[in-house]
Write a protein that holds these residues in place. Structure first.
Motif, short mmCIF file in Angstrom:
data_model
loop_
_atom_site.label_atom_id
_atom_site.label_comp_id
_atom_site.label_asym_id
_atom_site.label_seq_id
_atom_site.Cartn_x
_atom_site.Cartn_y
_atom_site.Cartn_z
N GLN A 283 0.84 -1.30 -0.02
CA GLN A 283 0.03 -0.10 0.09
C GLN A 283 0.84 1.21 -0.05
OE1 GLN A 283 -2.78 -0.26 3.46
NE2 GLN A 283 -4.51 -0.17 2.06
N SER A 284 2.13 1.25 0.73
CA SER A 284 2.67 2.54 0.79
C SER A 284 3.49 2.63 -0.50
CB SER A 284 3.85 2.16 2.09
OG SER A 284 4.60 3.30 1.91
N GLU A 285 3.96 1.61 -1.38
CA GLU A 285 4.38 1.66 -2.35
C GLU A 285 3.63 2.02 -3.47
OE1 GLU A 285 7.75 1.90 -4.80
OE2 GLU A 285 7.85 1.39 -2.84
N ASN A 286 2.19 1.62 -3.39
CA ASN A 286 1.20 2.42 -4.29
C ASN A 286 1.08 3.71 -4.00
OD1 ASN A 286 1.14 -0.22 -5.62
ND2 ASN A 286 -0.84 -0.74 -4.56
N ASN A 287 0.97 4.21 -2.82
CA ASN A 287 0.69 5.50 -2.54
C ASN A 287 2.00 6.46 -3.12
OD1 ASN A 287 -1.77 5.27 -1.36
ND2 ASN A 287 -0.68 5.07 0.74
N LYS A 288 3.26 6.03 -3.08
CA LYS A 288 4.27 6.47 -3.50
C LYS A 288 4.31 6.84 -4.88
CE LYS A 288 7.51 5.63 0.23
NZ LYS A 288 8.63 4.47 0.33
N ASN A 289 4.05 5.67 -5.70
CA ASN A 289 3.56 5.59 -6.94
C ASN A 289 2.59 6.50 -7.44
OD1 ASN A 289 5.84 3.75 -7.35
ND2 ASN A 289 4.41 2.06 -7.57
N SER A 290 1.51 6.35 -6.87
CA SER A 290 0.53 7.45 -7.33
C SER A 290 0.80 9.00 -7.10
CB SER A 290 -0.94 7.31 -6.17
OG SER A 290 -1.54 6.03 -6.51
N LEU A 291 1.45 9.14 -6.07
CA LEU A 291 1.97 10.64 -5.99
C LEU A 291 3.12 11.03 -7.07
CD1 LEU A 291 2.67 10.90 -2.12
CD2 LEU A 291 0.89 12.05 -3.54
N ALA A 292 3.72 10.11 -7.42
CA ALA A 292 4.87 10.31 -8.42
C ALA A 292 4.18 10.51 -9.89
CB ALA A 292 5.77 9.22 -8.70
N ILE A 293 3.16 9.57 -10.15
CA ILE A 293 2.32 9.70 -11.58
C ILE A 293 1.62 11.26 -11.46
CG2 ILE A 293 0.51 9.04 -12.56
CD1 ILE A 293 1.27 6.12 -11.90
N ALA A 294 1.06 11.59 -10.21
CA ALA A 294 0.16 12.87 -10.25
C ALA A 294 1.24 13.90 -10.37
CB ALA A 294 -0.42 12.97 -8.91
N GLU A 295 2.62 13.94 -10.05
CA GLU A 295 3.29 15.01 -10.25
C GLU A 295 3.99 14.88 -11.67
OE1 GLU A 295 7.93 15.88 -8.91
OE2 GLU A 295 6.65 15.10 -7.34
N ILE A 296 4.19 13.50 -12.34
CA ILE A 296 4.40 13.68 -13.82
C ILE A 296 3.39 14.38 -14.64
CG2 ILE A 296 4.84 12.06 -15.68
CD1 ILE A 296 6.39 10.51 -13.66
N CYS A 297 2.07 14.08 -14.31
CA CYS A 297 1.03 14.36 -14.97
C CYS A 297 0.91 16.03 -14.77
CB CYS A 297 -0.46 13.84 -14.55
SG CYS A 297 -0.59 12.40 -14.87
N LYS A 298 1.12 16.61 -13.66
CA LYS A 298 1.28 18.10 -13.56
C LYS A 298 2.18 18.72 -14.13
CE LYS A 298 0.25 21.83 -10.79
NZ LYS A 298 0.37 22.87 -11.81
N GLU A 299 3.48 18.18 -14.38
CA GLU A 299 4.72 18.63 -15.11
C GLU A 299 4.16 18.61 -16.81
OE1 GLU A 299 7.88 16.48 -14.03
OE2 GLU A 299 8.08 17.23 -11.78
N ILE A 300 3.57 17.53 -17.17
CA ILE A 300 3.14 17.54 -18.49
C ILE A 300 2.13 18.49 -18.88
CG2 ILE A 300 2.10 15.96 -20.10
CD1 ILE A 300 3.39 13.61 -18.78
N GLU A 301 1.34 18.83 -17.94
CA GLU A 301 0.24 19.63 -18.22
C GLU A 301 0.82 21.16 -18.19
OE1 GLU A 301 -3.31 21.36 -15.33
OE2 GLU A 301 -3.54 19.16 -15.78
N ASP A 302 1.79 21.50 -17.32
CA ASP A 302 2.27 22.72 -17.09
C ASP A 302 2.93 22.98 -18.58
OD1 ASP A 302 0.99 23.05 -14.71
OD2 ASP A 302 3.06 22.67 -13.53
N ALA A 303 3.64 21.85 -18.78
CA ALA A 303 4.64 22.03 -20.19
C ALA A 303 3.56 22.39 -21.44
CB ALA A 303 5.30 20.82 -20.38
N LEU A 304 2.57 21.59 -21.50
CA LEU A 304 1.64 21.80 -22.73
C LEU A 304 1.13 23.17 -22.54
CD1 LEU A 304 0.07 18.68 -22.66
CD2 LEU A 304 1.50 19.31 -24.32
N LEU A 305 0.69 23.75 -21.23
CA LEU A 305 0.00 25.00 -21.24
C LEU A 305 0.91 26.09 -21.18
CD1 LEU A 305 -2.51 24.25 -18.13
CD2 LEU A 305 -3.10 24.60 -20.85
N SER A 306 2.31 25.94 -21.22
CA SER A 306 3.18 26.99 -21.16
C SER A 306 3.51 27.24 -22.58
CB SER A 306 4.58 26.84 -20.36
OG SER A 306 5.24 25.68 -21.07
N ASP A 307 3.07 26.65 -23.49
CA ASP A 307 3.46 26.92 -24.99
C ASP A 307 2.37 27.77 -25.60
OD1 ASP A 307 5.63 25.31 -24.96
OD2 ASP A 307 4.68 23.39 -25.82
#
Length: 93
Positions: free
Chosen positions: A69-93
């Protein structure tokens, strides 16, 4: 309608008849196997009472569950952070 299946699993030398979803049969059998392996491990130790064997087996299984469960939570947070970075990169263009 869910496809049900009647199975018998053995845990700690006792048989249990269960009705499970057919697609979960393998999970039930694997869970019983894991518990039985833990019980066998503790039965191999000297001077341990049966109740303590069952308690320690349950504790080790629960500990593994918490670790996953702990590992899954860490992975979920990492995925959310990556999605945010992608969204920020797409919106900055």
């Amino acid at each position: 309608m869910t496809d049900k299946l009647k199975i018998t699993i053995e845990v700690a030398g006792r048989r249990y008849k269960l009705t499970v979803n057919r697609d979960l049969e393998e999970a039930y059998r694997k869970a019983a196997k894991i518990i039985n392996e833990q019980i066998a491990y503790y039965r191999g130790k000297q001077d341990i009472q049966e109740s303590d064997i069952l308690t320690m087996a349950a504790f080790r299984v629960a500990l593994a569950y918490v670790a996953v469960q702990s590992e899954n939570n860490k992975n979920s947070l990492a995925i959310a952070e990556i999605c945010k970075e992608i969204e920020d990169a797409l919106l900055s263009d």
